[in-house]
Design a protein around this motif. Structure first.
Motif, PDB file in Angstrom:
ATOM      1  N   ALA A 124       0.290 -82.623 104.013  1.00 32.15           N
ATOM      2  CA  ALA A 124       0.309 -83.434 102.797  1.00 32.15           C
ATOM      3  C   ALA A 124      -0.690 -82.889 101.774  1.00 32.15           C
ATOM      4  O   ALA A 124      -0.377 -82.803 100.578  1.00 32.15           O
ATOM      5  CB  ALA A 124      -0.004 -84.892 103.123  1.00 32.15           C
ATOM      6  N   LEU A 125      -1.888 -82.512 102.219  1.00 40.25           N
ATOM      7  CA  LEU A 125      -2.893 -81.967 101.304  1.00 40.25           C
ATOM      8  C   LEU A 125      -2.432 -80.645 100.697  1.00 40.25           C
ATOM      9  O   LEU A 125      -2.594 -80.417  99.493  1.00 40.25           O
ATOM     10  CB  LEU A 125      -4.235 -81.796 102.017  1.00 40.25           C
ATOM     11  N   ILE A 126      -1.850 -79.775 101.516  1.00 39.96           N
ATOM     12  CA  ILE A 126      -1.340 -78.495 100.997  1.00 39.96           C
ATOM     13  C   ILE A 126      -0.204 -78.750 100.001  1.00 39.96           C
ATOM     14  O   ILE A 126      -0.114 -78.105  98.959  1.00 39.96           O
ATOM     15  CB  ILE A 126      -0.887 -77.575 102.155  1.00 39.96           C
ATOM     16  N   GLY A 127       0.643 -79.720 100.306  1.00 42.42           N
ATOM     17  CA  GLY A 127       1.732 -80.071  99.380  1.00 42.42           C
ATOM     18  C   GLY A 127       1.201 -80.583  98.049  1.00 42.42           C
ATOM     19  O   GLY A 127       1.722 -80.230  96.990  1.00 42.42           O
ATOM     20  N   ILE A 128       0.149 -81.410  98.104  1.00 40.97           N
ATOM     21  CA  ILE A 128      -0.449 -81.928  96.867  1.00 40.97           C
ATOM     22  C   ILE A 128      -1.066 -80.800  96.056  1.00 40.97           C
ATOM     23  O   ILE A 128      -0.924 -80.745  94.834  1.00 40.97           O
ATOM     24  CB  ILE A 128      -1.491 -83.019  97.194  1.00 40.97           C
ATOM     25  N   ILE A 129      -1.728 -79.871  96.725  1.00 49.53           N
ATOM     26  CA  ILE A 129      -2.354 -78.738  96.027  1.00 49.53           C
ATOM     27  C   ILE A 129      -1.284 -77.872  95.366  1.00 49.53           C
ATOM     28  O   ILE A 129      -1.406 -77.496  94.191  1.00 49.53           O
ATOM     29  CB  ILE A 129      -3.221 -77.920  97.005  1.00 49.53           C
ATOM     30  N   ILE A 130      -0.241 -77.558  96.103  1.00 49.63           N
ATOM     31  CA  ILE A 130       0.837 -76.721  95.551  1.00 49.63           C
ATOM     32  C   ILE A 130       1.517 -77.443  94.389  1.00 49.63           C
ATOM     33  O   ILE A 130       1.796 -76.846  93.342  1.00 49.63           O
ATOM     34  CB  ILE A 130       1.852 -76.338  96.649  1.00 49.63           C
ATOM     35  N   TYR A 131       1.775 -78.750  94.558  1.00 45.81           N
ATOM     36  CA  TYR A 131       2.398 -79.517  93.482  1.00 45.81           C
ATOM     37  C   TYR A 131       1.525 -79.514  92.230  1.00 45.81           C
ATOM     38  O   TYR A 131       2.018 -79.304  91.124  1.00 45.81           O
ATOM     39  CB  TYR A 131       2.666 -80.952  93.934  1.00 45.81           C
ATOM     40  N   ALA A 132       0.234 -79.757  92.403  1.00 47.80           N
ATOM     41  CA  ALA A 132      -0.675 -79.805  91.251  1.00 47.80           C
ATOM     42  C   ALA A 132      -0.738 -78.451  90.553  1.00 47.80           C
ATOM     43  O   ALA A 132      -0.745 -78.375  89.325  1.00 47.80           O
ATOM     44  CB  ALA A 132      -2.060 -80.241  91.695  1.00 47.80           C
ATOM     45  N   PHE A 133      -0.787 -77.368  91.327  1.00 49.16           N
ATOM     46  CA  PHE A 133      -0.861 -76.032  90.740  1.00 49.16           C
ATOM     47  C   PHE A 133       0.411 -75.722  89.936  1.00 49.16           C
ATOM     48  O   PHE A 133       0.338 -75.264  88.790  1.00 49.16           O
ATOM     49  CB  PHE A 133      -1.084 -74.983  91.845  1.00 49.16           C
ATOM     50  N   ILE A 134       1.570 -75.996  90.516  1.00 52.87           N
ATOM     51  CA  ILE A 134       2.834 -75.722  89.822  1.00 52.87           C
ATOM     52  C   ILE A 134       2.988 -76.632  88.607  1.00 52.87           C
ATOM     53  O   ILE A 134       3.431 -76.203  87.538  1.00 52.87           O
ATOM     54  CB  ILE A 134       4.030 -75.869  90.786  1.00 52.87           C
ATOM     55  N   ASP A 135       2.591 -77.904  88.753  1.00 50.09           N
ATOM     56  CA  ASP A 135       2.660 -78.834  87.625  1.00 50.09           C
ATOM     57  C   ASP A 135       1.759 -78.381  86.488  1.00 50.09           C
ATOM     58  O   ASP A 135       2.131 -78.459  85.318  1.00 50.09           O
ATOM     59  CB  ASP A 135       2.276 -80.237  88.088  1.00 50.09           C
ATOM     60  N   LEU A 172      -8.100 -84.163  90.732  1.00 48.53           N
ATOM     61  CA  LEU A 172      -8.582 -84.317  89.356  1.00 48.53           C
ATOM     62  C   LEU A 172      -7.462 -84.022  88.351  1.00 48.53           C
ATOM     63  O   LEU A 172      -7.317 -84.703  87.338  1.00 48.53           O
ATOM     64  CB  LEU A 172      -9.790 -83.416  89.094  1.00 48.53           C
ATOM     65  N   TRP A 173      -6.689 -82.960  88.623  1.00 47.17           N
ATOM     66  CA  TRP A 173      -5.569 -82.633  87.743  1.00 47.17           C
ATOM     67  C   TRP A 173      -4.576 -83.798  87.685  1.00 47.17           C
ATOM     68  O   TRP A 173      -4.125 -84.189  86.608  1.00 47.17           O
ATOM     69  CB  TRP A 173      -4.862 -81.364  88.193  1.00 47.17           C
ATOM     70  N   LEU A 174      -4.234 -84.347  88.839  1.00 54.26           N
ATOM     71  CA  LEU A 174      -3.241 -85.413  88.873  1.00 54.26           C
ATOM     72  C   LEU A 174      -3.713 -86.674  88.150  1.00 54.26           C
ATOM     73  O   LEU A 174      -2.916 -87.387  87.553  1.00 54.26           O
ATOM     74  CB  LEU A 174      -2.867 -85.736  90.321  1.00 54.26           C
ATOM     75  N   PHE A 175      -5.018 -86.958  88.189  1.00 52.83           N
ATOM     76  CA  PHE A 175      -5.514 -88.184  87.570  1.00 52.83           C
ATOM     77  C   PHE A 175      -6.089 -87.991  86.165  1.00 52.83           C
ATOM     78  O   PHE A 175      -6.014 -88.902  85.350  1.00 52.83           O
ATOM     79  CB  PHE A 175      -6.560 -88.845  88.467  1.00 52.83           C
ATOM     80  N   LEU A 176      -6.665 -86.821  85.875  1.00 46.53           N
ATOM     81  CA  LEU A 176      -7.344 -86.632  84.597  1.00 46.53           C
ATOM     82  C   LEU A 176      -6.719 -85.577  83.685  1.00 46.53           C
ATOM     83  O   LEU A 176      -6.886 -85.650  82.466  1.00 46.53           O
ATOM     84  CB  LEU A 176      -8.811 -86.258  84.827  1.00 46.53           C
ATOM     85  N   GLY A 177      -6.051 -84.591  84.229  1.00 43.08           N
ATOM     86  CA  GLY A 177      -5.577 -83.481  83.406  1.00 43.08           C
ATOM     87  C   GLY A 177      -4.117 -83.527  83.061  1.00 43.08           C
ATOM     88  O   GLY A 177      -3.680 -82.963  82.055  1.00 43.08           O
ATOM     89  N   ARG A 178      -3.358 -84.172  83.882  1.00 49.28           N
ATOM     90  CA  ARG A 178      -1.920 -84.216  83.717  1.00 49.28           C
ATOM     91  C   ARG A 178      -1.536 -85.069  82.503  1.00 49.28           C
ATOM     92  O   ARG A 178      -2.172 -86.068  82.219  1.00 49.28           O
ATOM     93  CB  ARG A 178      -1.341 -84.846  84.974  1.00 49.28           C
ATOM     94  N   PRO A 179      -0.481 -84.683  81.760  1.00 47.52           N
ATOM     95  CA  PRO A 179      -0.045 -85.507  80.625  1.00 47.52           C
ATOM     96  C   PRO A 179       0.374 -86.889  81.110  1.00 47.52           C
ATOM     97  O   PRO A 179       0.912 -87.031  82.198  1.00 47.52           O
ATOM     98  CB  PRO A 179       1.158 -84.762  80.053  1.00 47.52           C
ATOM     99  N   ARG A 180       0.127 -87.876  80.294  1.00 44.33           N
ATOM    100  CA  ARG A 180       0.526 -89.241  80.656  1.00 44.33           C
ATOM    101  C   ARG A 180       2.040 -89.342  80.673  1.00 44.33           C
ATOM    102  O   ARG A 180       2.728 -88.716  79.877  1.00 44.33           O
ATOM    103  CB  ARG A 180      -0.042 -90.229  79.645  1.00 44.33           C
TER     104      ARG A 180
END
Length: 140
Positions: free
Chosen positions: A13-24, A55-63
């Motif tokens: 799950a952590l690796i999936g979140i990291i990969i998702y955040a990087f691609i996003d 941090l990307w998912l909560f603070l950097g990602r567009p609303r």
């Protein structure tokens, strides 16, 4: 055995979140990234994988539902209008219909009145008796 499955599942799950955040982060345009510039977010996600991704998912990602950047005034999102709801398009169609009606009205009287139709063209020499293009000019 149950503990191993939990550890493997959490790691996946952590690796999936990291990969998702990087691609996003890569797919997000630079103007939409919040808080920091996009290259900084990519570096944070790579250098601090778990923390950076969160941090990307909560603070950097567009609303969601907003294309505005952090700190800029929220602009109303442009919604799709059906052609029959767009006033400008309806005016265009009305003007086009009027032009077509006027064009048909201009052609209709000649088609309805046989006396007003063009007379068949006569021989070009009969129309202009002074026309000397077909006659020979004597040489002097």
């Amino acid at each position: 055995m149950g503990r191993a499955i939990f550890i493997i599942g959490a790691g996946t799950a952590l690796i999936g979140i990291i990969i998702y955040a990087f691609i996003d982060c890569i797919r997000t345009s630079a103007s939409q990234a919040r808080s920091l510039p996009k290259p900084a977010w990519l570096a944070i996600i790579l250098l601090f994988p778990i923390v950076g991704a969160l941090l990307w998912l909560f603070l950097g990602r567009p609303r969601a539902g907003s294309s505005a950047t952090w700190g800029s005034p929220n602009t109303p999102s442009q919604t799709f209008k059906a052609p029959d709801d767009d006033e400008e398009y309806l005016r265009f169609l009305d003007a086009k219909a009027k032009r077509q009606r006027a064009s048909q009205e201009n052609h209709r009287p000649a088609q309805q009145n046989p006396q007003e139709r063009e007379k068949p063209r006569q021989n070009p020499t009969d129309e202009n008796p002074t026309d000397t293009t077909d006659t020979e000019i004597p040489e002097s």
